[in-house]
Design a protein around this motif. Sequence first.
Motif, short mmCIF file in Angstrom:
data_model
loop_
_atom_site.label_atom_id
_atom_site.label_comp_id
_atom_site.label_asym_id
_atom_site.label_seq_id
_atom_site.Cartn_x
_atom_site.Cartn_y
_atom_site.Cartn_z
N ASN A 228 -4.56 16.51 10.80
CA ASN A 228 -5.63 17.09 11.60
C ASN A 228 -5.64 16.60 13.05
O ASN A 228 -6.67 16.19 13.60
N GLY A 229 -4.48 16.71 13.68
CA GLY A 229 -4.38 16.48 15.12
C GLY A 229 -4.93 15.15 15.57
O GLY A 229 -4.64 14.10 14.97
N PHE A 230 -5.75 15.19 16.60
CA PHE A 230 -6.26 13.94 17.18
C PHE A 230 -7.16 13.17 16.23
O PHE A 230 -7.42 11.98 16.44
N ARG A 231 -7.63 13.82 15.15
CA ARG A 231 -8.48 13.11 14.18
C ARG A 231 -7.69 12.02 13.43
O ARG A 231 -8.25 10.99 13.06
N GLU A 232 -6.41 12.30 13.17
CA GLU A 232 -5.54 11.32 12.49
C GLU A 232 -6.22 10.77 11.22
O GLU A 232 -6.27 9.56 10.98
N ASP A 233 -6.71 11.68 10.39
CA ASP A 233 -7.54 11.26 9.26
C ASP A 233 -6.88 10.26 8.32
O ASP A 233 -7.52 9.26 7.94
N PRO A 234 -5.62 10.45 7.89
CA PRO A 234 -5.04 9.46 6.97
C PRO A 234 -4.93 8.06 7.57
O PRO A 234 -5.03 7.07 6.85
N LEU A 235 -4.73 7.99 8.88
CA LEU A 235 -4.66 6.68 9.54
C LEU A 235 -5.94 5.90 9.29
O LEU A 235 -5.91 4.70 8.96
N HIS A 236 -7.08 6.55 9.44
CA HIS A 236 -8.35 5.84 9.27
C HIS A 236 -8.58 5.43 7.81
O HIS A 236 -9.17 4.38 7.54
N ASP A 237 -8.07 6.25 6.87
CA ASP A 237 -8.15 5.85 5.47
C ASP A 237 -7.35 4.58 5.22
O ASP A 237 -7.79 3.67 4.50
N VAL A 238 -6.16 4.49 5.80
CA VAL A 238 -5.33 3.29 5.63
C VAL A 238 -5.99 2.08 6.27
O VAL A 238 -6.02 0.99 5.67
N LEU A 239 -6.52 2.24 7.45
CA LEU A 239 -7.16 1.10 8.13
C LEU A 239 -8.37 0.60 7.36
O LEU A 239 -8.61 -0.62 7.31
N ARG A 240 -9.12 1.50 6.72
CA ARG A 240 -10.27 1.07 5.91
C ARG A 240 -9.80 0.21 4.74
O ARG A 240 -10.42 -0.81 4.42
N VAL A 241 -8.71 0.62 4.10
CA VAL A 241 -8.20 -0.17 2.97
C VAL A 241 -7.70 -1.53 3.45
O VAL A 241 -7.93 -2.56 2.80
N LEU A 242 -7.00 -1.55 4.58
CA LEU A 242 -6.51 -2.81 5.13
C LEU A 242 -7.66 -3.75 5.48
O LEU A 242 -7.60 -4.96 5.21
N LEU B 78 0.86 -1.18 0.00
CA LEU B 78 0.00 0.00 0.00
C LEU B 78 0.89 1.23 0.00
O LEU B 78 1.78 1.38 0.85
N VAL B 79 0.66 2.13 -0.96
CA VAL B 79 1.48 3.32 -1.16
C VAL B 79 0.72 4.53 -0.61
O VAL B 79 -0.41 4.81 -1.02
N LEU B 80 1.36 5.25 0.31
CA LEU B 80 0.72 6.36 1.01
C LEU B 80 1.51 7.64 0.76
O LEU B 80 2.66 7.75 1.17
N HIS B 81 0.90 8.60 0.08
CA HIS B 81 1.61 9.85 -0.19
C HIS B 81 1.52 10.81 1.00
O HIS B 81 0.83 10.55 1.98
N GLY B 82 2.25 11.91 0.90
CA GLY B 82 2.28 12.89 1.97
C GLY B 82 1.06 13.80 1.96
O GLY B 82 0.11 13.60 1.21
N GLY B 83 1.11 14.81 2.82
CA GLY B 83 -0.01 15.73 2.93
C GLY B 83 0.39 16.94 3.75
O GLY B 83 1.49 17.46 3.61
N TYR B 84 -0.49 17.35 4.64
CA TYR B 84 -0.30 18.59 5.39
C TYR B 84 -0.63 18.35 6.86
O TYR B 84 -1.36 17.42 7.21
N GLU B 85 -0.11 19.21 7.70
CA GLU B 85 -0.39 19.07 9.12
C GLU B 85 -1.87 19.24 9.41
O GLU B 85 -2.45 18.51 10.22
#
Length: 247
Positions: free
Chosen positions: A66-80, A11-18
């Motif tokens: 986005n701080g405590f939201r950790e939005d990209p983490l949840h995107d990765v977990l959904r794909v997994l 799984l390839v994960l690109h960068g983003g913003y704080e």
Amino acid sequence: MAGRPPSAAVLVLHGGYETGLAAPAPGALNLPGLRMLPVARVVARAVRGDSGVRVQRVRYTHRGWNGFREDPLHDVLRVLDALRREAGDIPVVLLGHSMGARAALHAAGHPLVRSVVGLAPWCPPGDPVTQLAGRDVVLLHSTRDRVTSPLASQSLMARARRAGARTCLVTIPGSDHAMIRRAPAWHHLAGLLVTGLLGLTPVPKRVEAAFGLPPGAAASEGTLSLDGLDAGGPGPRRCGAWRGGKR
């Protein structure tokens, strides 16, 4: 007719913003996504001989961590989770850049994840490492990175080793955060590491040696320079032999 489920995946994960709640820009306007396209192509070519390995880019809902939201983490977990429903307990390597590397490190506790390769990772002090226990983790970082810290990567690697991970940091002298300078080196090493961690090719000897360091080893002992890295290895480790349960 639907294709067969994969036997392994990258799984390839690109960068983003704080911060940033908007959706990532589309297509060529998504610069963090564009940075990972050549890396994904190199990895896809590297695993082409094993048709069972899927190389898949993860799409984000929001452009920021986005701080405590950790939005990209949840995107990765959904794909997994979707991959597990489709293919069962297959081995997965997470390959991320910057914010994507941070998401990969956080998602490493998922049952499918065997290894993480982080490129110029964003590793704030205090980020968790217990989820990395039993995983192989290799971080690549430019010594001249002015966006994320190579010292923070080195610290996280040492903490993760004490928590039970097999870790290594490879520094890339004279490069930058965007992986533009010395780009071929980034791309080649990413492909080499991914195929090695999947057991398709040998892992570089010095990386394998770093994996074998004791938990209390100094951070410097697990830090290698790309310019002195031997691309050879002791022999492949197959997937089935795994030993483990703007940034």
